[in-house]
Design an enzyme around this catalytic site. Structure first.
Site, PDB file in Angstrom:
ATOM      1  N   ASP A 261      -3.305  -1.346   7.287  1.00 12.58           N
ATOM      2  CA  ASP A 261      -4.154  -1.359   5.427  1.00 12.58           C
ATOM      3  C   ASP A 261      -3.538  -2.906   4.750  1.00 12.58           C
ATOM      4  O   ASP A 261      -4.008  -3.383   4.036  1.00 12.58           O
ATOM      5  CB  ASP A 261      -3.779  -0.487   4.537  1.00 12.58           C
ATOM      6  CG  ASP A 261      -4.801   0.532   4.869  1.00 12.58           C
ATOM      7  OD1 ASP A 261      -5.928   0.539   5.882  1.00 12.58           O
ATOM      8  OD2 ASP A 261      -5.536   1.666   4.445  1.00 12.58           O
TER       9      ASP A 261
ATOM     10  N   GLU B 106       0.907   5.831   0.675  1.00  9.31           N
ATOM     11  CA  GLU B 106       0.250   6.710   1.241  1.00  9.31           C
ATOM     12  C   GLU B 106       1.098   7.640  -0.225  1.00  9.31           C
ATOM     13  O   GLU B 106       2.485   7.723   0.382  1.00  9.31           O
ATOM     14  CB  GLU B 106       0.609   6.835   2.112  1.00  9.31           C
ATOM     15  CG  GLU B 106      -0.082   6.368   3.366  1.00  9.31           C
ATOM     16  CD  GLU B 106      -1.942   6.012   3.130  1.00  9.31           C
ATOM     17  OE1 GLU B 106      -1.888   6.563   2.695  1.00  9.31           O
ATOM     18  OE2 GLU B 106      -2.171   5.013   3.032  1.00  9.31           O
TER      19      GLU B 106
ATOM     20  N   HIS C 146      -6.409   3.349   7.240  1.00 10.14           N
ATOM     21  CA  HIS C 146      -5.387   5.023   6.541  1.00 10.14           C
ATOM     22  C   HIS C 146      -4.435   4.583   6.584  1.00 10.14           C
ATOM     23  O   HIS C 146      -2.993   5.376   5.858  1.00 10.14           O
ATOM     24  CB  HIS C 146      -6.224   5.464   5.995  1.00 10.14           C
ATOM     25  CG  HIS C 146      -7.575   5.599   5.145  1.00 10.14           C
ATOM     26  ND1 HIS C 146      -7.503   5.450   4.297  1.00 10.14           N
ATOM     27  CD2 HIS C 146      -8.415   5.840   5.537  1.00 10.14           C
ATOM     28  CE1 HIS C 146      -8.570   5.297   3.096  1.00 10.14           C
ATOM     29  NE2 HIS C 146      -9.597   5.935   4.557  1.00 10.14           N
TER      30      HIS C 146
ATOM     31  N   ASP D   3       0.845  -0.935   0.038  1.00  9.71           N
ATOM     32  CA  ASP D   3      -0.346  -0.006   0.578  1.00  9.71           C
ATOM     33  C   ASP D   3       0.537   1.393  -0.551  1.00  9.71           C
ATOM     34  O   ASP D   3       1.838   1.197   0.506  1.00  9.71           O
ATOM     35  CB  ASP D   3      -0.416   0.375   1.509  1.00  9.71           C
ATOM     36  CG  ASP D   3      -1.783   0.682   1.205  1.00  9.71           C
ATOM     37  OD1 ASP D   3      -2.185   1.637   0.359  1.00  9.71           O
ATOM     38  OD2 ASP D   3      -2.255   1.903   2.365  1.00  9.71           O
TER      39      ASP D   3
END
Ligand SMILES: [Zn+2]
Ligand SMILES: [Zn+2]
Length: 1005
Positions: free
Chosen positions: A575, A433, A570, A431
């Site tokens: 995640d 960000e 998040h 994941d």
């Protein structure tokens, strides 16, 4: 009441007249309102009104009042106002009434917070407003940052000082009552907004009509008063003066013929600080003629001398020079032959979105000297007839098109397909960000991953990366990552190198993989590794395939369903971990479905309701030929009938099938070329662009919401995207055209769209940001917007290419000269059978002569002229509508057709007045004119069976429509606003008629 305050009240009433807000509801609420004072800043042309109201007035009236105030003064001054309210008592209802309106006014609020405020109605305790929030952080953000602002906004409308409090409430079901209340309110707002808008536009239209007898330009008597003339406020005029200049609204005007033969003009003007009477005497005939033109409702500048008038016993101005101030009309200043063509324009048939009438838009294009103009409504063609008429009237070519919603036939679950056994493989579930949504302009700030082997997590990877820029508040709120967490983090290049080494050739997995892979690939390309060749699985799409019945397939929803714990949603590592466990469970499910290898995963793509899963992209379709127009109609029908999901959709394969004769443009920021350029890469945008015949770019202000929503960083980045699209066009040899995404005619019409859009509340994504400027732009305005590309390039895309596309299109007639009735097999027979069947059930097997003769006469005429099918369609329409509970009324010639009665299209029976027994079916006719209408007949029992007879028959004043040249069924279906789109849908679906039905839908409040 003091004399002064009654003057102030009168002055307010004059203002209402100027604002054309004179209907009862308005006047009623403003009965005791007054203008306390007006502060004028001459240099800046700023006026500030101080109003005093008895109590707080309903929000809808308030917004109409302020809207009209803005509009009416737009050419005179910039108006602001303060409302002083005497009785400040508030109720929860009143605060709810203003809630959305006030929330909209908060500047620069992060979209998630805005959404939160928009989608609830607060509890009110006295002067305290309590808001539901999802967590403490949110509560703090609202209290610290916005409570003051919100209270201030409320205060501007006369509310007392409100305090804002928050309460954490994670359970959204607690909001159910509010939810329902909100929905009901939204509905109400929508209706009110529609009505207010219709009202306002009607007034405006009337005003235009009223101007018909008035000379074209502004009225001018005597000399021109220069702009820099020293304008005096009327309240400053307290004594006789030789020469002064004032301005104001004319609220009374009359002319009188004097015995001397001269004409006297007297009029009263006010600038809301005070008022004065102006007198003028004609010097000659011409003067006298022009005097008559001065009318109530004008805004005039007047120069003259102020004198004491013994007759009126007050100061009066003797006018010398009078100049009218009118809003300036926009002109297209480009030279003949160098005008642009608008290729992207919405009319009111773009439902709840665009406001100016087709006729106005088309006639404006013609007045500006444009040789053509396109109509591109959202997914429908209903404006074509009016556009066709306006085109003929104004002698301008109409380009018929739609802005459709394109979907891919299926979204892949796997990328870089490989024949690898899923059960044995190693997976990297990751994941990222990021600083934003664009892989091109944004960068990774955190990368986290877990390694999955044999159904378990065996290793972890976690690192921040330094973005070398400040994080936006949205990102901080969304990810919980702050500037100091990434400030000393390693460079993103190093993180990616390390990650690349760590993943080896494992299968990459992410939730909504195309987003994460976009960032990964862009980053890897930058450091020379190139696009990653690893096979990829998208758990979002896999979830959609495996659990098609779930409402959504977000990570937290899937986690819940599969019983996977998800803490701190998040944050990348949590995640990734949760996605890892979700993957393990989903692979088992997939194996049960027979998916064993990676390259089998896409086998199910495009099946079932795939069109519902794909995200629609806007696309512009312009009919190039008559055949293309027919294809366009087919696409409109197909998208409504077979692929309707929230919006009518067109799968790419279906568009390909019917693409002949259609030019395909890339549309707005919701189009795939723009979006790919914004979020992915130049190469991918190039791939997307190859599908199109021409590329569209729009002025920066049209894209302004992208910056507000933080999808594009700043204006520079926006220019970058536009420039890149232009370059792409050059590379692919596709014309790039500047289009305006027109939603209304003039800049100050924006307010109408705002009313329309606001009334739809959170349901409309347009309410999550300020509305962009999408008026119809002239050639020079458009050239200005693209001046950053350089003069030549701007001219190429604004003028040359728009004309080029227009020239590629034939002159097309969407309305044929002859009548082409649709065909349904057996329609003639069915009409005949239905009519006789019904007639026999009422009048008996042996039909009275009068009935049979009428039926035969009508049927012959109907069938011979090919109208049977139209009767049949009408019959089906009416039946379906009644079955679904919609009221149906009919009007016009349908009321004189007995066949229409017998086929239940209308309830009006056009036969002469008569009795008919519902049991023995015996009838008695009065065809000698002695009875006007069947309903006037006295009640009577049947002599044979004794039961009451029915009274029927109304000789219609309309002549029986036997000489059928044309027949029109106007079917009026009454429905409430939320069903508007549903009604035509139901009807089209149920009619199984391959034709377009024009149905007029009436709103029932
Ligand atoms: Zn669009
Ligand atoms: Zn559009």
């Amino acid at each position: 009441m003091t004399d002064l305050s009654s003057k102030k009240k009168e002055s307010f009433q004059v203002l209402l007249q100027q604002l054309q807000l004179t209907e009862d509801a308005m006047v009623e609420h403003f009965r005791d309102a007054l203008i306390d004072r007006v502060v004028v800043e001459k240099k800046q042309k700023k006026w500030h009104f101080f109003f005093q109201f008895e109590r707080i007035i309903p929000c809808s009236l308030m917004s109409r009042f302020t809207t009209q105030l803005d509009r009416s003064f737009s050419h005179i001054a910039n108006v602001t106002s303060t409302f002083n309210v005497l009785d400040q008592s508030v109720t929860e209802e009143l605060i709810h009434d203003y809630w959305k309106h006030c929330v909209q006014e908060i500047d620069g609020m992060a979209p998630p917070l805005l959404k939160l405020l928009n989608e609830q109605l607060p509890k009110v305790q006295g002067h305290k407003v309590v808001l539901n929030v999802r967590n403490e952080t949110e509560g703090m953000a609202i209290k610290n940052k916005y409570s003051g602002i919100l209270a201030d906004i409320f205060q501007t409308y006369g509310f007392p000082i409100l305090t804002i409090d928050t309460v954490v409430n994670q359970d959204s079901s607690a909001n159910n009552d509010y939810e329902e209340f909100r929905k009901a309110k939204e509905k109400e707002d929508q209706e009110r907004a529609l009505m207010a808008m219709v009202e306002m536009q009607k007034k405006e239209a009337e005003k235009d009509q009223g101007d018909a007898g008035v000379p074209d330009g502004p009225v001018s008597i005597g000399l021109t008063i220069k702009d820099d003339a020293d304008l005096r406020r009327l309240e400053e005029i307290v004594d006789e003066e030789r020469r002064v200049t004032v301005e104001g609204y004319v609220f009374h005007a009359e002319t009188k013929e004097l015995r001397s033969g001269r004409t006297l003009l007297t009029f009263k003007i006010t600038d809301y600080t005070s008022s004065i009477m102006v007198k003028m005497f004609s010097r000659d005939k011409e003067d006298a003629a022009i005097f008559n033109v001065i009318k109530k409702g004008m805004w005039l500048k007047v120069r003259g001398s102020v004198q004491n008038d013994t007759f009126v016993r007050d100061l009066v101005m003797i006018g010398n020079d009078v100049n009218e101030i009118r809003p300036k009309l926009r002109k297209d200043k480009a030279r003949e032959g160098e005008k642009r063509v608008e290729l992207h324009l919405h009319t009111p048939m773009s439902q709840m979105d665009a406001v100016s009438s087709v006729s106005d838009l088309v006639s404006q294009a013609a007045k500006w000297g444009h040789k053509a103009v396109a109509i591109t409504d959202h997914a429908v063609a209903q404006s074509f007839p009016e556009a066709f008429g306006a085109g003929k009237k104004n002698d301008i070519k109409i380009l018929y098109g739609v802005e459709a919603n394109l979907v891919d036939d299926g979204v892949p679950i796997a990328y870089n397909s490989a024949h690898r056994l899923l059960a044995d493989d190693t997976y990297i579930v990751f994941d990222v960000e990021t600083t934003g949504l664009s892989a091109v302009y944004d960068t990774i700030i955190e990368l986290a991953a877990v390694k999955v082997q044999n159904g378990d997590i065996v290793d972890r990877f976690e690192s921040f990366a330094n973005p070398h820029r400040r994080l936006s508040s949205t990102i901080i709120e969304l990810t919980g990552i702050t500037d100091d967490m990434v400030e000393n983090a390693p460079e993103v290049d190093d993180v990616l190198r390390e990650f690349h080494e760590w993943i080896g050739d494992a299968i990459l997995v992410a939730h909504n993989a195309s987003f994460d892979m976009g960032f990964l690939n862009t980053g890897c390309k930058k450091i020379g590794i190139g696009k990653l060749p690893n096979p990829v699985i998208d758990t979002l799409e896999l979830g959609r395939l495996l659990f098609p019945d779930m409402k959504n397939h977000r990570l937290n929803t899937l986690a819940k369903k599969l019983d996977v714990e998800l803490t701190q949603h998040h944050r990348a590592i949590y995640d990734a971990e949760a996605t890892g466990y979700i993957l393990i469970k989903m692979l088992k499910e997939a194996a049960e479905k027979g998916i064993e290898y990676h390259d089998q995963m896409n086998d199910y793509m495009g099946q079932g309701n795939a069109y519902k899963r794909a995200r629609p992209h806007h696309i512009t379709l312009l009919a190039q030929t008559e055949a293309g127009l027919k294809n366009l109609f087919k696409l409109v029908s197909i998208s409504h009938l077979n692929y309707f999901y929230r919006v009518p959709r067109i799968p790419r394969s279906v568009l390909q099938k019917y693409r002949e004769g259609i030019l395909v443009g890339s549309a707005c920021d919701k189009g795939e070329v723009f979006e790919t350029m914004m979020q992915k890469s130049m190469e991918e945008a190039e791939e997307a662009a190859q599908f199109y015949d021409y590329l569209e770019v729009m002025p920066k202000p049209v894209y302004s919401h992208l910056i507000e929503l933080e999808l594009v960083r700043d204006e520079r980045s926006l220019e970058n995207i536009i420039t890149n699209i232009v370059k792409l066009g050059e590379k692919l040899n596709l014309p790039v055209v500047a289009t305006g995404n027109v939603h209304y005619l003039n800049p100050n019409d924006k307010i109408y769209r705002k009313i329309l859009v606001n009334s739809q509340g959170g349901a409309n994504p347009l309410n999550r940001h300020r509305l962009p400027d999408v008026h119809f732009r002239t050639t020079d305005e458009m050239l200005d917007e693209f001046s950053f590309l350089g003069k030549e390039k701007a001219k190429e895309i604004v003028v040359t290419n728009s004309n080029k596309v227009a020239d590629m299109i034939d002159v097309i007639k969407p309305i044929k000269d002859d009548l082409y009735t649709p065909k349904i097999d057996g329609a003639d027979e069915e009409m005949r059978n239905m009519s006789y069947g019904m007639a026999r059930s009422i009048y008996g097997d042996e039909l009275p002569e009068i009935v049979e003769a009428r039926l035969e006469k009508e049927l012959k005429s109907i069938i011979d002229n090919g109208f049977a099918v139209i009767y049949l369609i009408s019959h089906k329409l009416v039946k379906k509508s009644l079955n679904d509970g919609y009221l149906v009324g009919s009007r016009g010639s349908v009321g004189s057709s007995f066949v229409a009665t017998m086929t239940e299209i209308t309830e009006v029976n056009p036969l002469p007045p008569h009795y008919v027994c519902s049991k023995c079916k015996k009838s008695e006719f009065f065809d000698d004119g002695s009875v006007g209408s069947g309903f006037d007949l006295p009640d009577k029992d049947c002599q044979t069976v004794g039961s009451a007879t029915r009274k029927m028959g109304m000789i219609s004043r309309l002549k029986p429509s036997l000489a059928l040249k044309e027949i029109r069924f106007r079917i009026l279906i009454s429905t409430s606003p939320e069903n508007i789109s549903h009604v035509p849908m139901t009807i089209q679906k149920s009619c199984s008629v391959k034709t377009m039905c024009i149905v007029r839908v009436q709103l029932v409040p």
